[in-house]
Scaffold this motif. Structure first.
Motif, PDB file in Angstrom:
ATOM      1  N   PRO A 222      46.873  48.398  69.709  1.00  0.00           N
ATOM      2  CA  PRO A 222      46.592  49.427  68.687  1.00  0.00           C
ATOM      3  C   PRO A 222      46.585  48.835  67.285  1.00  0.00           C
ATOM      4  O   PRO A 222      47.286  47.862  66.992  1.00  0.00           O
ATOM      5  CB  PRO A 222      47.751  50.416  68.872  1.00  0.00           C
ATOM      6  CG  PRO A 222      48.828  49.647  69.564  1.00  0.00           C
ATOM      7  CD  PRO A 222      48.136  48.647  70.418  1.00  0.00           C
ATOM      8  N   ILE A 225      49.767  49.280  63.140  1.00  0.00           N
ATOM      9  CA  ILE A 225      51.207  49.346  63.412  1.00  0.00           C
ATOM     10  C   ILE A 225      51.979  48.211  62.745  1.00  0.00           C
ATOM     11  O   ILE A 225      53.202  48.180  62.804  1.00  0.00           O
ATOM     12  CB  ILE A 225      51.490  49.339  64.924  1.00  0.00           C
ATOM     13  CG1 ILE A 225      51.003  48.041  65.570  1.00  0.00           C
ATOM     14  CG2 ILE A 225      50.865  50.535  65.608  1.00  0.00           C
ATOM     15  CD1 ILE A 225      51.408  47.906  67.022  1.00  0.00           C
ATOM     16  N   GLU A 290      56.365  48.259  76.480  1.00  0.00           N
ATOM     17  CA  GLU A 290      55.321  47.716  75.609  1.00  0.00           C
ATOM     18  C   GLU A 290      55.394  48.280  74.194  1.00  0.00           C
ATOM     19  O   GLU A 290      55.293  47.536  73.213  1.00  0.00           O
ATOM     20  CB  GLU A 290      53.940  47.992  76.209  1.00  0.00           C
ATOM     21  CG  GLU A 290      52.806  47.422  75.362  1.00  0.00           C
ATOM     22  CD  GLU A 290      51.436  47.681  75.965  1.00  0.00           C
ATOM     23  OE1 GLU A 290      50.447  47.176  75.403  1.00  0.00           O
ATOM     24  OE2 GLU A 290      51.360  48.385  76.989  1.00  0.00           O
ATOM     25  N   ALA A 291      55.577  49.586  74.056  1.00  0.00           N
ATOM     26  CA  ALA A 291      55.617  50.201  72.731  1.00  0.00           C
ATOM     27  C   ALA A 291      56.792  49.662  71.914  1.00  0.00           C
ATOM     28  O   ALA A 291      56.654  49.363  70.720  1.00  0.00           O
ATOM     29  CB  ALA A 291      55.692  51.718  72.854  1.00  0.00           C
ATOM     30  N   LEU A 294      56.049  46.008  70.872  1.00  0.00           N
ATOM     31  CA  LEU A 294      55.106  45.930  69.761  1.00  0.00           C
ATOM     32  C   LEU A 294      55.751  46.362  68.455  1.00  0.00           C
ATOM     33  O   LEU A 294      55.461  45.796  67.392  1.00  0.00           O
ATOM     34  CB  LEU A 294      53.879  46.789  70.065  1.00  0.00           C
ATOM     35  CG  LEU A 294      52.940  46.267  71.151  1.00  0.00           C
ATOM     36  CD1 LEU A 294      51.834  47.274  71.424  1.00  0.00           C
ATOM     37  CD2 LEU A 294      52.345  44.925  70.740  1.00  0.00           C
ATOM     38  N   ALA A 295      56.633  47.356  68.516  1.00  0.00           N
ATOM     39  CA  ALA A 295      57.319  47.801  67.300  1.00  0.00           C
ATOM     40  C   ALA A 295      58.187  46.687  66.732  1.00  0.00           C
ATOM     41  O   ALA A 295      58.255  46.489  65.507  1.00  0.00           O
ATOM     42  CB  ALA A 295      58.163  49.042  67.606  1.00  0.00           C
TER      43      ALA A 295
END
Length: 427
Positions: A222, A225, A290-291, A294-295
């Motif tokens: 995405p 972010i 995963e989220a 990535l954060a």
């Protein structure tokens, strides 16, 4: 409408190669190609009508010497995979076949069958198995380059496949057999994701005109972010000896620079013990979703890749560049060319396995002002957009397909091998 067959061990995104296989299909489908997958049957496969032709994976749960012998035979030469592919090729015609991971499941035994049906073959080398049968040039003794073409005794002697004598013998037998049969002569062109891998293959005697360097496609992440650079330096990947994490932990302790480690693997217990013994400022994050991962990466000051084996093109570097994170990378394999780019450095390189060198790199990364850290990350982001985007990948690979199908020179001046009239001589 051109027709593509993409072949991989499994039709799933469970690992980096599977993700590359699925993304490859998606990109070509988006550009109007008719795409078909071929893989082993597996419960985790993505749902697809192509699964009706997939090779069966029978007997995985059965025990006994007979069952083990049958599985061992299929790992060397998979007749079931050949029969399944034959059924598919008798129903559909293809303009080109693109192979990804074959060795341990489908096996190279399917290659002559593609030749029999007149399908040009391109194969992406996602590992080092044409250089080192174990695929990593690393074993329990450390870095290793002992095996040479046709000479695989060191593979068995060092038990390079998971420390197992039987598995090492199996891989040595498979490698020797397919070399003797010249099975890989049925591949028209190999894709090397790094120039380092291409150079290694040429150094071993592989024809230069059958190996082309095409940068890998970056994962689809995405946008929007990326945040500041106030988080710790981050490692993402497997917790295995060849990833150089012992060096990283020692360097963190020596420099006092905090490091977060995200991942899991067989070396985790030893690495946690080492970190405790050294009182290193290291946090083990486990395997975040995963989220969440990535954060964390979106706030990391940098991403560190401390490998002590010649990695080809680590996906975590491409993930970092998507998020404009600079990279601290060991100067080994294809890592160096990803960090020292044509536009300048996108991070810091250090000598692989050298604690003092990595400690100094950690200190430089920690002391660099955020605006300069961002500038390094921007260099990596430009490289990503120029060489690793979906459009760049499609243009390069579709151009290669056209050259292979026509047997004409590629843009770099090399000539793709024309298909032999005597293509069945090793069948």
């Amino acid at each position: 409408m051109p027709r593509l067959l993409s072949v991989n061990a499994h039709h799933t995104g469970g690992d980096a190669v599977g993700q590359a296989h699925l993304a490859h299909l998606d990109v070509f489908k988006a550009h109007g190609w008719q795409t078909t997958a071929f893989a082993m049957a597996h419960h985790a496969n993505h749902v697809t009508p192509d699964a009706a032709f997939f090779a069966r994976a029978e007997g995985e749960g059965t025990l006994g010497a007979g069952a083990w012998a049958r599985r061992a035979a299929r790992a060397v030469y998979n007749r079931d995979a050949r029969r399944a592919l034959a059924r598919l090729l008798n129903v559909k015609r293809f303009d080109v076949a693109h192979l990804h991971a074959l060795h341990d499941h489908l096996t190279p035994s399917i290659l002559p069958l593609l030749s029999r049906h007149g399908v040009p073959v391109v194969m992406t080398l996602h590992d080092l198995k044409l250089v080192c049968p174990a695929g990593s040039m690393f074993n329990a003794t450390g870095q290793c380059a002992a095996c040479r073409p046709g000479r695989y005794a060191p593979l068995v002697r060092n038990r390079c496949i998971g420390g197992s004598l039987s598995q090492s013998v199996l891989v040595a037998a498979r490698t020797h057999m397919h070399r003797a049969l010249r099975t890989f002569d049925h591949v028209d062109c190999f894709v090397a994701p790094s120039r380092d891998l291409r150079d290694r293959l040429i150094g071993l005697g592989w024809p230069a005109d059958r190996i082309v360097h095409i940068p890998p496609m970056a994962p689809d992440l995405p946008d929007g972010i990326a945040r500041g650079y106030d988080g710790p330096i981050l490692y993402v990947g497997a917790l295995e000896a060849r990833q150089g994490l012992a060096t990283l932990i020692k360097a963190s302790a020596q420099s006092g620079v905090p490091v977060d480690i995200a991942g899991a693997g067989t070396a985790e217990t030893d690495l946690r013990r080492l970190s405790g013994q050294l009182d290193a400022p290291v946090a083990f994050l486990g395997q975040p979703a995963e989220a969440a991962l990535l954060a964390r990466m979106a706030r990391a000051r940098a991403v560190v890749v401390p490998s002590v084996w010649p990695e080809i093109a680590p996906v975590q570097i491409l993930m970092a560049y998507h998020l404009r994170r600079p990279v601290l990378g060991a100067d080994v394999g294809g890592i160096g060319a990803l960090v020292e780019t044509e536009d300048g450095p996108a991070g810091w390189l250090f000598v692989p396995g050298n604690v003092t060198a990595l400690a100094a790199a950690l200190e430089r990364a920690a002391a660099t002002p955020p605006m300069h850290v961002r500038a390094l990350g921007d260099v990596g982001h430009r490289l990503l957009r120029r060489a690793h985007s979906r459009d760049a990948y499609f243009e390069a690979v579709s151009g290669l397909y056209a050259a292979v199908r026509a047997g004409r020179p590629r843009a770099d001046g090399a000539r793709v091998r024309s298909r032999d009239a005597d293509v069945l001589k090793y069948e």
